[in-house]
Design a protein around this motif. Structure first.
Motif, PDB file in Angstrom:
ATOM      1  N   GLU A  52     -27.380 -61.462  62.094  1.00 50.69           N
ATOM      2  CA  GLU A  52     -26.432 -62.241  62.623  1.00 50.69           C
ATOM      3  C   GLU A  52     -24.803 -61.908  62.588  1.00 50.69           C
ATOM      4  O   GLU A  52     -24.634 -60.979  61.521  1.00 50.69           O
ATOM      5  N   ASP A  53     -24.048 -62.066  63.508  1.00 49.26           N
ATOM      6  CA  ASP A  53     -22.991 -61.511  63.231  1.00 49.26           C
ATOM      7  C   ASP A  53     -22.105 -61.897  61.733  1.00 49.26           C
ATOM      8  O   ASP A  53     -21.248 -61.482  61.481  1.00 49.26           O
ATOM      9  N   THR A  54     -22.234 -63.181  61.417  1.00 52.95           N
ATOM     10  CA  THR A  54     -21.774 -63.785  60.284  1.00 52.95           C
ATOM     11  C   THR A  54     -22.483 -63.470  59.012  1.00 52.95           C
ATOM     12  O   THR A  54     -21.892 -63.794  57.928  1.00 52.95           O
ATOM     13  N   ALA A  55     -23.681 -62.868  58.989  1.00 56.53           N
ATOM     14  CA  ALA A  55     -24.581 -62.440  57.871  1.00 56.53           C
ATOM     15  C   ALA A  55     -23.906 -61.227  57.093  1.00 56.53           C
ATOM     16  O   ALA A  55     -23.391 -60.272  57.873  1.00 56.53           O
ATOM     17  N   GLU A  56     -24.040 -61.318  55.900  1.00 53.52           N
ATOM     18  CA  GLU A  56     -23.837 -59.981  55.178  1.00 53.52           C
ATOM     19  C   GLU A  56     -25.130 -59.036  55.147  1.00 53.52           C
ATOM     20  O   GLU A  56     -26.052 -59.645  54.996  1.00 53.52           O
ATOM     21  N   SER A  57     -25.066 -57.994  55.113  1.00 52.83           N
ATOM     22  CA  SER A  57     -26.086 -56.992  55.019  1.00 52.83           C
ATOM     23  C   SER A  57     -25.782 -55.815  53.807  1.00 52.83           C
ATOM     24  O   SER A  57     -25.075 -55.342  54.057  1.00 52.83           O
ATOM     25  N   LEU A  58     -26.782 -55.716  52.861  1.00 51.51           N
ATOM     26  CA  LEU A  58     -26.430 -54.820  51.878  1.00 51.51           C
ATOM     27  C   LEU A  58     -27.558 -54.118  51.569  1.00 51.51           C
ATOM     28  O   LEU A  58     -28.812 -54.708  51.599  1.00 51.51           O
ATOM     29  N   LEU A  59     -27.710 -52.840  51.236  1.00 52.20           N
ATOM     30  CA  LEU A  59     -28.701 -52.264  51.008  1.00 52.20           C
ATOM     31  C   LEU A  59     -28.772 -52.039  49.382  1.00 52.20           C
ATOM     32  O   LEU A  59     -27.978 -51.703  48.677  1.00 52.20           O
ATOM     33  N   ILE A  60     -30.026 -52.382  48.855  1.00 52.55           N
ATOM     34  CA  ILE A  60     -30.001 -52.451  47.332  1.00 52.55           C
ATOM     35  C   ILE A  60     -31.330 -51.752  46.944  1.00 52.55           C
ATOM     36  O   ILE A  60     -32.006 -51.698  47.805  1.00 52.55           O
ATOM     37  N   PRO A  61     -31.288 -51.481  45.848  1.00 51.92           N
ATOM     38  CA  PRO A  61     -32.777 -50.759  45.383  1.00 51.92           C
ATOM     39  C   PRO A  61     -33.802 -51.433  45.474  1.00 51.92           C
ATOM     40  O   PRO A  61     -33.906 -53.098  45.294  1.00 51.92           O
ATOM     41  N   LEU A  62     -35.138 -51.212  45.824  1.00 53.52           N
ATOM     42  CA  LEU A  62     -36.087 -51.836  46.159  1.00 53.52           C
ATOM     43  C   LEU A  62     -36.566 -52.728  44.712  1.00 53.52           C
ATOM     44  O   LEU A  62     -37.054 -53.729  44.599  1.00 53.52           O
ATOM     45  N   THR A  63     -36.127 -52.260  43.517  1.00 47.41           N
ATOM     46  CA  THR A  63     -36.721 -52.636  42.278  1.00 47.41           C
ATOM     47  C   THR A  63     -35.847 -53.879  41.936  1.00 47.41           C
ATOM     48  O   THR A  63     -36.271 -54.884  40.923  1.00 47.41           O
ATOM     49  N   ALA A  64     -34.882 -54.039  42.758  1.00 41.98           N
ATOM     50  CA  ALA A  64     -34.004 -55.316  42.575  1.00 41.98           C
ATOM     51  C   ALA A  64     -34.382 -56.545  42.932  1.00 41.98           C
ATOM     52  O   ALA A  64     -34.068 -57.739  42.846  1.00 41.98           O
TER      53      ALA A  64
END
Length: 566
Positions: A491-503
């Motif tokens: 969504e336009d207002t959503a934040e998207s982050l790539l984090i390690p799978l282990t987290a």
């Protein structure tokens, strides 16, 4: 307020972590001592698990990249190869020269081809001249055909007019003048024949009185004396009498037997003896002479009438003959006209076929010229682009095999890096993303292949170099670059982050990350995930209010008190 909210950077987190550890150790020792005093026994303090924190604030400000290696190449680069076998007669540029589109780089000997082209062009000209001759013949043939058609139509029309005239003549003669002449001739002949019959009847009576053929008593007194000098005369006279009588009775061939009527031959052969006196003989002779004279006159009249009838019939017959001839002439004129027109049309068709055949010859001759021109064109090597001569193995006087490299031209104003990325790392690689070399932006992604390359089993990515990139690399060099991954939020207002799978802890009913409260106790927060990118996972919701999370959830339980690794 949780501990994670106080962590702004790694140094700060480390300092706070050391203080907290000291506090925890002091508290543990105090509680342990009190408990030992109470139980009158000494108990060792429990060991706490050490965890690592992931700083989300730093992650939000940093770009995610994928490291890869690619080859530098020109956006426009061509290898010019010989299309034919031959001797290199000319090399027009040196190595490193700047060339423009269409500039001759080298040429091969083509003298024999030039001679063939001259011959082929002459064949074209001859074929065109021949076609023009056929065209002129065709035009003349068309004009002559029109003349033949008009002449044939006129001939048929004239024959038809003559036929109509002859038909009218026959019709008029059948119904008018000549037919009336014939009828009048027949009508005039009727009284003549009637007079002839009367004359014949009269002389027959006279002859019978003399001969006594029908009246036996008429000549009783002298029948024995008749023709005493020549008895055959009497027999002939009797036979002539019977024939004339028969002709008179049947009304046929009347005039044909008039000459056989008894004449004075019988009297001349009779002597005045006995009862036949000279006076009787003279009277009979005079009577016979008178009858003969009448018969002769009648015969003349009959002949005249017959001639008139024959003349009238001949006139009518001539018109009929003319009509029949006109009919034949009309039929012949039609047949002749048809034959002439068909022959002329056949000639025109033949001329048309000649023209078409010559057009085919012209087409073939021109195709030969084009083929030779194409062959000559293959002996001249030209640059299709503007650029620099990067490779030039061709040398004048050498033999070039078909497919041999003559030169390589590159456009140094446009360079790119071709690299390949694992499909697992492809997420976030989009056209327009920036590429770095040693933290310097050297270009942007211009192309991401839609499928895996069968040779490398990876996805091809092209990076167009900017000025910094072009000055840093040369064509043919292999370069290490970092490709920025840009994650598109759901969504336009959503934040998207790539984090390690282990987290992220993934359970059947929920997806969570672990955080620490002020007491260093592990807590969980629900998150929303989207996709896995290599060893990372994309989180689209649930991290907005968090500054730090546990780097790994493995071996950590909710409610557990932990320490932060230094």
């Amino acid at each position: 307020m949780t501990l994670t909210h106080m962590m702004k950077n790694k140094k700060h987190v480390a300092a706070v972590g050391v203080g907290i550890i000291l506090v925890v150790l002091i508290l543990s020792k105090t509680i342990g001592t009190a408990q030992a005093d109470k139980n009158d026994a000494t108990i060792t303090a429990p060991t706490t698990q050490t965890v690592e924190l992931l700083d989300l604030t730093t992650l939000r400000g940093a770009e995610q990249t994928i490291a890869t290696t690619g080859e530098v190449e020109s956006l426009e680069q061509v290898e010019l190869r010989s299309e034919v076998f031959g001797k290199i007669s000319y090399v027009g540029v040196p190595l490193g020269a700047e060339v423009y589109p269409g500039q001759t780089i080298a040429s091969l000997s083509n003298g024999d081809l030039a001679a063939q082209r001259a011959q082929a062009e002459a064949d074209v000209e001859r074929a065109i001249v021949t076609k023009e001759q056929f065209q002129a013949q065709y035009d003349a043939g068309v004009a002559n055909h029109e003349k033949i058609r008009i002449s044939a139509e006129n001939a048929v029309a004239s024959a038809l007019a003559a036929l109509d005239t002859a038909k009218n003549n026959v019709r008029q003669n059948e119904s008018n003048t000549n037919s009336e002449i014939v009828r009048e001739a027949y009508e005039d002949m009727i009284p003549t024949l009637q007079g002839a019959n009367a004359a014949i009847g009269s002389i027959l009576q006279t002859s019978d009185n003399l001969l006594g053929v029908d009246s036996n008593l008429a000549n009783q007194s002298f029948k024995d004396l008749l023709s005493i000098l020549d008895i055959t005369r009497k027999s002939q006279a009797e036979l002539s009498y019977k024939q004339t009588k028969q002709a008179l009775q049947t009304s046929r061939a009347t005039m044909d037997v008039l000459s056989d009527i008894p004449d004075t031959a019988v009297i001349d052969a009779t002597l005045p003896l006995g009862s036949i006196t000279q006076t009787i003989l003279d009277a009979q002779r005079a009577s016979i002479h008178a009858g003969s004279t009448s018969i002769n006159a009648t015969q003349t009249n009959v002949n005249t009438a017959k001639q008139a009838i024959a003349t009238a019939k001949k006139s009518l017959s001539q018109f009929q003959i003319a009509y029949e001839k006109a009919q034949r002439d009309y039929i012949d004129s039609q047949a002749q006209a048809t034959a002439d027109i068909q022959a002329s049309a056949a000639q025109i068709q033949q001329l048309e076929a000649n023209i078409r055949s010559q057009e085919t010859q012209i087409t073939r001759a021109r195709a030969t010229v084009r083929g030779i021109n194409a062959s000559i064109g293959k002996t001249i090597v030209r640059s299709p682009i503007r650029g620099t001569v990067a490779v030039l193995p061709a040398k004048a006087g050498e033999i070039a095999q078909t497919g041999a490299l003559i030169a390589s031209i590159v456009n140094t104003n446009g360079m790119q890096i071709k690299t390949y990325v694992d499909s697992e790392s492809l997420a976030g690689i989009h056209v327009g993303n920036v590429a770095y070399n040693n933290d310097t932006p050297i270009g942007t992604i211009t192309h991401v292949a839609p499928s895996i390359d069968p040779a490398t089993k990876k996805v091809e990515v092209l990076v167009a170099l900017n000025e910094a990139g072009r000055s840093r690399f040369v064509i043919g060099q292999f370069a290490d670059i970092d490709l920025v991954q840009s994650l598109k939020p759901v969504e336009d207002t959503a934040e998207s982050l790539l984090i390690p799978l282990t987290a992220v802890r993934i359970e059947p009913t929920k997806r969570t990350v672990f955080v620490l409260n002020e007491d260093m106790v592990v807590e969980e927060r629900d998150v929303v995930i989207n996709r896995i990118v290599g060893d990372k996972i994309e989180v689209t919701a649930g991290l907005e209010e968090l500054d730090a999370i546990l780097l790994s959830t493995r071996g950590v339980e909710l409610g557990e008190v932990v320490t932060i690794a230094q």
